[in-house]
Design a protein around this motif. Structure first.
Motif, PDB file in Angstrom:
ATOM      1  N   ILE A 122     -11.784   9.807  -0.825  1.00 28.99           N
ATOM      2  CA  ILE A 122     -10.783   9.460  -1.841  1.00 28.99           C
ATOM      3  C   ILE A 122      -9.374   9.442  -1.248  1.00 28.99           C
ATOM      4  CG2 ILE A 122      -9.769  10.181  -4.051  1.00 28.99           C
ATOM      5  CD1 ILE A 122     -12.507  11.608  -4.596  1.00 28.99           C
ATOM      6  N   THR A 123      -9.130  10.275  -0.231  1.00 23.42           N
ATOM      7  CA  THR A 123      -7.766  10.459   0.286  1.00 23.42           C
ATOM      8  C   THR A 123      -7.144   9.172   0.817  1.00 23.42           C
ATOM      9  OG1 THR A 123      -8.522  11.068   2.517  1.00 23.42           O
ATOM     10  CG2 THR A 123      -8.246  12.851   0.925  1.00 23.42           C
ATOM     11  N   GLY A 124      -7.970   8.195   1.175  1.00 23.52           N
ATOM     12  CA  GLY A 124      -7.415   6.928   1.651  1.00 23.52           C
ATOM     13  C   GLY A 124      -6.700   6.168   0.549  1.00 23.52           C
ATOM     14  N   ALA A 125      -7.229   6.263  -0.665  1.00 24.25           N
ATOM     15  CA  ALA A 125      -6.632   5.531  -1.789  1.00 24.25           C
ATOM     16  C   ALA A 125      -5.321   6.156  -2.220  1.00 24.25           C
ATOM     17  CB  ALA A 125      -7.603   5.494  -2.965  1.00 24.25           C
ATOM     18  N   THR A 126      -5.264   7.481  -2.148  1.00 20.06           N
ATOM     19  CA  THR A 126      -4.127   8.221  -2.692  1.00 20.06           C
ATOM     20  C   THR A 126      -3.122   8.597  -1.611  1.00 20.06           C
ATOM     21  OG1 THR A 126      -5.397  10.244  -2.360  1.00 20.06           O
ATOM     22  CG2 THR A 126      -5.520   9.249  -4.542  1.00 20.06           C
ATOM     23  N   ALA A 127      -3.255   7.993  -0.438  1.00 16.95           N
ATOM     24  CA  ALA A 127      -2.455   8.387   0.728  1.00 16.95           C
ATOM     25  C   ALA A 127      -0.962   8.451   0.425  1.00 16.95           C
ATOM     26  CB  ALA A 127      -2.689   7.390   1.858  1.00 16.95           C
ATOM     27  N   ASP A 128      -0.298   9.397   1.034  1.00 16.39           N
ATOM     28  CA  ASP A 128       1.173   9.489   1.089  1.00 16.39           C
ATOM     29  C   ASP A 128       1.831   9.927  -0.215  1.00 16.39           C
ATOM     30  OD1 ASP A 128       0.586   8.371   3.506  1.00 16.39           O
ATOM     31  OD2 ASP A 128       1.810   6.580   3.272  1.00 16.39           O
ATOM     32  N   ARG A 129       1.093  10.409  -1.206  1.00 17.63           N
ATOM     33  CA  ARG A 129       1.772  10.772  -2.452  1.00 17.63           C
ATOM     34  C   ARG A 129       1.133  11.911  -3.230  1.00 17.63           C
ATOM     35  NH1 ARG A 129      -1.116   6.238  -2.895  1.00 17.63           N
ATOM     36  NH2 ARG A 129      -1.996   5.389  -4.805  1.00 17.63           N
ATOM     37  N   LEU A 130       0.100  12.573  -2.659  1.00 13.49           N
ATOM     38  CA  LEU A 130      -0.500  13.680  -3.403  1.00 13.49           C
ATOM     39  C   LEU A 130       0.149  15.008  -3.029  1.00 13.49           C
ATOM     40  CD1 LEU A 130      -4.364  13.257  -3.622  1.00 13.49           C
ATOM     41  CD2 LEU A 130      -2.596  12.539  -5.227  1.00 13.49           C
ATOM     42  N   LYS A 131       0.400  15.801  -4.049  1.00 14.66           N
ATOM     43  CA  LYS A 131       0.830  17.177  -3.869  1.00 14.66           C
ATOM     44  C   LYS A 131      -0.376  17.965  -3.371  1.00 14.66           C
ATOM     45  CE  LYS A 131       2.492  20.815  -6.878  1.00 14.66           C
ATOM     46  NZ  LYS A 131       2.859  21.192  -8.241  1.00 14.66           N
ATOM     47  N   PHE A 132      -0.167  18.847  -2.403  1.00 15.51           N
ATOM     48  CA  PHE A 132      -1.323  19.478  -1.765  1.00 15.51           C
ATOM     49  C   PHE A 132      -2.132  20.363  -2.720  1.00 15.51           C
ATOM     50  CE2 PHE A 132      -3.404  22.738   0.875  1.00 15.51           C
ATOM     51  CZ  PHE A 132      -4.284  21.900   1.526  1.00 15.51           C
ATOM     52  N   GLY A 190      -0.278   7.025  -9.832  1.00 11.51           N
ATOM     53  CA  GLY A 190       0.705   5.960  -9.657  1.00 11.51           C
ATOM     54  C   GLY A 190       0.857   5.512  -8.214  1.00 11.51           C
ATOM     55  N   LYS A 191       1.808   4.585  -8.031  1.00 17.36           N
ATOM     56  CA  LYS A 191       1.996   3.987  -6.708  1.00 17.36           C
ATOM     57  C   LYS A 191       2.851   4.872  -5.818  1.00 17.36           C
ATOM     58  CE  LYS A 191       2.037  -0.501  -8.957  1.00 17.36           C
ATOM     59  NZ  LYS A 191       2.825  -1.627  -9.403  1.00 17.36           N
ATOM     60  N   ARG A 192       2.719   4.663  -4.509  1.00 19.71           N
ATOM     61  CA  ARG A 192       3.637   5.306  -3.565  1.00 19.71           C
ATOM     62  C   ARG A 192       5.054   4.855  -3.880  1.00 19.71           C
ATOM     63  NH1 ARG A 192       0.762   3.013   1.679  1.00 19.71           N
ATOM     64  NH2 ARG A 192       0.327   1.433   0.106  1.00 19.71           N
ATOM     65  N   LYS A 193       6.023   5.722  -3.691  1.00 18.72           N
ATOM     66  CA  LYS A 193       7.409   5.325  -3.910  1.00 18.72           C
ATOM     67  C   LYS A 193       7.738   4.163  -2.964  1.00 18.72           C
ATOM     68  CE  LYS A 193      12.168   6.589  -3.970  1.00 18.72           C
ATOM     69  NZ  LYS A 193      13.030   6.534  -2.806  1.00 18.72           N
ATOM     70  N   GLY A 194       8.242   3.092  -3.543  1.00 18.76           N
ATOM     71  CA  GLY A 194       8.615   1.939  -2.725  1.00 18.76           C
ATOM     72  C   GLY A 194       7.557   0.851  -2.660  1.00 18.76           C
ATOM     73  N   TYR A 195       6.304   1.177  -3.043  1.00 11.23           N
ATOM     74  CA  TYR A 195       5.242   0.178  -3.004  1.00 11.23           C
ATOM     75  C   TYR A 195       5.397  -0.785  -4.166  1.00 11.23           C
ATOM     76  CZ  TYR A 195       0.588  -1.858  -2.855  1.00 11.23           C
ATOM     77  OH  TYR A 195      -0.457  -2.731  -2.793  1.00 11.23           O
ATOM     78  N   PHE A 312      -4.586  -6.590  -9.751  1.00 12.91           N
ATOM     79  CA  PHE A 312      -4.466  -5.619 -10.853  1.00 12.91           C
ATOM     80  C   PHE A 312      -3.272  -4.681 -10.687  1.00 12.91           C
ATOM     81  CE2 PHE A 312      -8.847  -7.048 -11.097  1.00 12.91           C
ATOM     82  CZ  PHE A 312      -8.979  -7.275 -12.451  1.00 12.91           C
ATOM     83  N   ARG A 313      -2.489  -4.909  -9.637  1.00 12.02           N
ATOM     84  CA  ARG A 313      -1.241  -4.162  -9.425  1.00 12.02           C
ATOM     85  C   ARG A 313      -1.411  -2.665  -9.369  1.00 12.02           C
ATOM     86  NH1 ARG A 313       3.032  -7.651 -10.239  1.00 12.02           N
ATOM     87  NH2 ARG A 313       2.387  -9.667 -11.023  1.00 12.02           N
ATOM     88  N   PHE A 314      -2.410  -2.185  -8.638  1.00 13.35           N
ATOM     89  CA  PHE A 314      -2.432  -0.750  -8.351  1.00 13.35           C
ATOM     90  C   PHE A 314      -2.324  -0.558  -6.846  1.00 13.35           C
ATOM     91  CE2 PHE A 314      -6.749  -1.113  -7.031  1.00 13.35           C
ATOM     92  CZ  PHE A 314      -7.454  -1.794  -8.009  1.00 13.35           C
ATOM     93  N   LEU A 392       0.083  16.621  -9.632  1.00 10.96           N
ATOM     94  CA  LEU A 392      -0.765  15.946  -8.639  1.00 10.96           C
ATOM     95  C   LEU A 392       0.065  15.045  -7.736  1.00 10.96           C
ATOM     96  CD1 LEU A 392      -3.731  15.665  -7.823  1.00 10.96           C
ATOM     97  CD2 LEU A 392      -3.996  13.873  -9.542  1.00 10.96           C
ATOM     98  N   ARG A 393       1.246  14.639  -8.237  1.00 13.55           N
ATOM     99  CA  ARG A 393       2.030  13.662  -7.484  1.00 13.55           C
ATOM    100  C   ARG A 393       3.205  14.350  -6.792  1.00 13.55           C
ATOM    101  NH1 ARG A 393       3.310   8.068  -7.597  1.00 13.55           N
ATOM    102  NH2 ARG A 393       5.475   7.722  -7.011  1.00 13.55           N
ATOM    103  N   ALA A 394       3.368  14.064  -5.511  1.00 13.78           N
ATOM    104  CA  ALA A 394       4.526  14.565  -4.772  1.00 13.78           C
ATOM    105  C   ALA A 394       5.777  13.877  -5.305  1.00 13.78           C
ATOM    106  CB  ALA A 394       4.360  14.277  -3.283  1.00 13.78           C
TER     107      ALA A 394
END
Lengths: 415, 112
Positions: A122-132, A190-195, A312-314, A392-394
């Motif tokens: 799963i971590t590939g989909a949520t990369a760069d934005r999950l709170k640990f 949600g999306k990574r900031k800037g995506y 689908f804009r995710f 859940l989100r950084a």
């Protein structure tokens, strides 16, 4: 029945357990190379941490929830194996797994390695934005509420297996399951900031290729080990695990070359992984040229599925949906076309292309959809509850600085 | 004294270094930099998504020379760095009011 340990089978499963365990650090590098340099440690950490928390959780309770009450045709196991009670160096204590000629504790260890890598996907989909902390809580709860029941339904003679569907090594349990969970979590987080406006290109594709090699190597244990014996079915699964990713690489690169003019390194790596995903449910059930057809088809289909996220804009950061969800669905469903009773006697209804009817194909579609809907729904609820409680989100600021520094107080590269 | 600054293509660095040594320079400072000029950027493709990379990797060279050597050094540098294709870079020259060699405390031309 008396337990007759087979040393050849036991040796192969000991080896396979180590091989599958090695896939999780391989996955860490596969993903780690694709993220930005400021987030690479956070990605590696999410994967390596899965080995920490999920192994313990498996031994404490989830093995029991998955494999207790095996063969009941039901939804979830029981607490017979809580804290590894009744899980010993002898044979299986209950009827369903009496055919095993390996120690029951080894079966538990082997299955543990599957339980570790599945949430890590799963971590590939949520990369760069999950709170640990949110991530850690999510995978722990997910293993109990999603992985345990789905593994029971498919691998432990539960409802899906009894209904007639086949899954050799985890097309439903591992790939559709993790892919559907990935979709649910990214919709919550949600999306990574800037995506998608800011460029977020891979920082180290050599890591990704290295990770692909480790995954492919380990997948030999994943698929051929799932024969639970060192026999002809294991050998068939092994060659299929080479041919399908090979053909998938060709399929992916062909489409890529036609559409964009280049055959890329990332494309070769991604195609191989798509083929590995698709052959997983089929590995010990198909023979001849079938793995090449399945692999090639997966390479083309998964490449085309890359477009889903922009449509689908995710933000499926590293394309877990295209590779694991779509690849898992493809492999699980086409097993209904290619399953061969001459390869494996477990195949009661052969695939449509091998003279069987549509019976297996229907069962495969039902199994795939049930897994998809169950995993998506429960994952969405778990993610929502965690988002509303511990978070859940950084934060945007943490994402700007990079998760390595802001969440782990480390940086990967000195300059 | 002059400060000569050149931004060149990275793969030309060895050629430029050899040409400058042959022309008699005693030292230089090299930095990896990014930027764009008329060459603009290039396109990269990752899993079907095309990205325009606007900043192109370049190498920046800085050297201090006596006024009398400046023209020769600039000529040697530009000759070695030139490929005649877009993106060869630029050289600029500015006057330097003073220089000190830190070890000895020498000033001006003696320190170059």
């Amino acid at each position: 029945m008396d337990f007759a340990l087979d040393s050849g089978n036991t040796a192969w499963l000991l080896m396979s357990t180590a091989l599958v365990l090695f896939m999780t650090p391989g996955l860490a590098f596969f993903y780690g190379g694709m993220v930005r340099g400021k987030n690479v440690l956070a990605m590696l950490m999410q994967n390596i941490f899965a080995m920490g928390i999920l192994a313990v959780l498996w031994a404490v309770v989830v093995f029991s929830l998955a494999f207790g009450n095996s063969g009941d045709g039901g939804f979830i196991g029981n607490f017979d194996y809580l804290l590894l009670k009744n899980v010993g160096i002898g044979g299986s204590p209950e009827g369903f797994f009496e055919f095993l000629t390996i120690p029951f504790i080894l079966f538990c260890a082997y299955q543990m390695t599957f339980a570790i890598i599945t949430p890590a996907l799963i971590t590939g989909a949520t990369a760069d934005r999950l709170k640990f902390a949110g991530y850690a809580t999510f995978i722990a709860v997910w293993l109990v509420l999603v992985y345990g029941p789905v593994a029971h339904m498919v691998f432990a003679g539960g409802w899906i297996a009894t209904m007639g569907a086949l899954d050799f090594a985890g097309g439903t349990v591992v790939h559709i399951n993790a892919g559907a969970a990935a979709l649910a979590v990214i919709l919550v987080v949600g999306k990574r900031k800037g995506y998608p406006h800011a460029p977020m290109t891979p920082h180290n594709l050599p890591f990704t290729v290295l990770g692909t090699g480790i995954l492919w190597f380990g997948w030999a244990g994943f698929n051929a080990g799932s024969a639970l014996a060192a026999d002809g079915i294991a050998a068939q699964a092994l060659i299929n695990t080479i041919l399908a990713p090979a053909a998938a690489m060709l399929g992916w690169l062909l489409v890529e070359k036609i559409k964009h003019g280049y055959a890329t390194t990332l494309g070769a790596a991604s195609g191989a992984v798509a083929g590995l995903v698709a052959i997983t449910p089929c590995a010990g059930f198909v023979g001849g040229m079938s793995p090449i057809y399945i692999g090639f088809g997966a390479g083309v289909i998964c490449y085309l599925a890359l477009g889903i996220k922009s449509k689908f804009r995710f933000d499926d950061s590293l394309d877990v949906i295209a590779v694991h969800l779509v690849g898992g669905l493809f492999g699980s469903i086409v097993l209904g076309l290619f399953a061969d009773e001459a390869i494996n006697a477990v195949v009661v209804n052969p695939g449509l292309f091998l003279g069987g009817g549509t019976e297996l194909l229907k069962d495969q579609i039902v199994a795939s959809l049930v897994t998809l809907v169950y995993a998506f729904t429960v994952s969405y609820i778990i993610a929502k509850v965690i988002q509303a409680t511990i978070g859940l989100r950084a934060t945007d600021e943490q994402q700007d600085v990079g998760l390595d520094q802001s969440l782990h107080a480390e940086t990967a590269y000195s300059n | 004294m002059k400060l000569i600054t050149a931004v060149i293509k990275p793969f030309k660095l060895d050629d430029v270094k050899e040409a400058l040594k042959a022309a008699g320079i005693n030292g230089m400072t090299v930095t990896e930099v990014q930027g764009f000029g008329r060459q603009s950027g290039h396109t990269e493709v990752y899993r079907g998504a095309e990205y325009t990379v606007e900043f192109v990797p370049k190498v920046k060279i800085e050297l201090l020379v006596d006024d009398s050597r400046s023209d020769d050094i600039v000529a040697a540098l530009s000759k070695a760095a030139r490929t005649e294709k877009i993106g060869d870079g630029k050289i600029w020259i500015v006057d330097v009011s003073d220089v000190m060699r830190i070890r000895t405390g020498e000033r001006g031309s003696d320190a170059v």
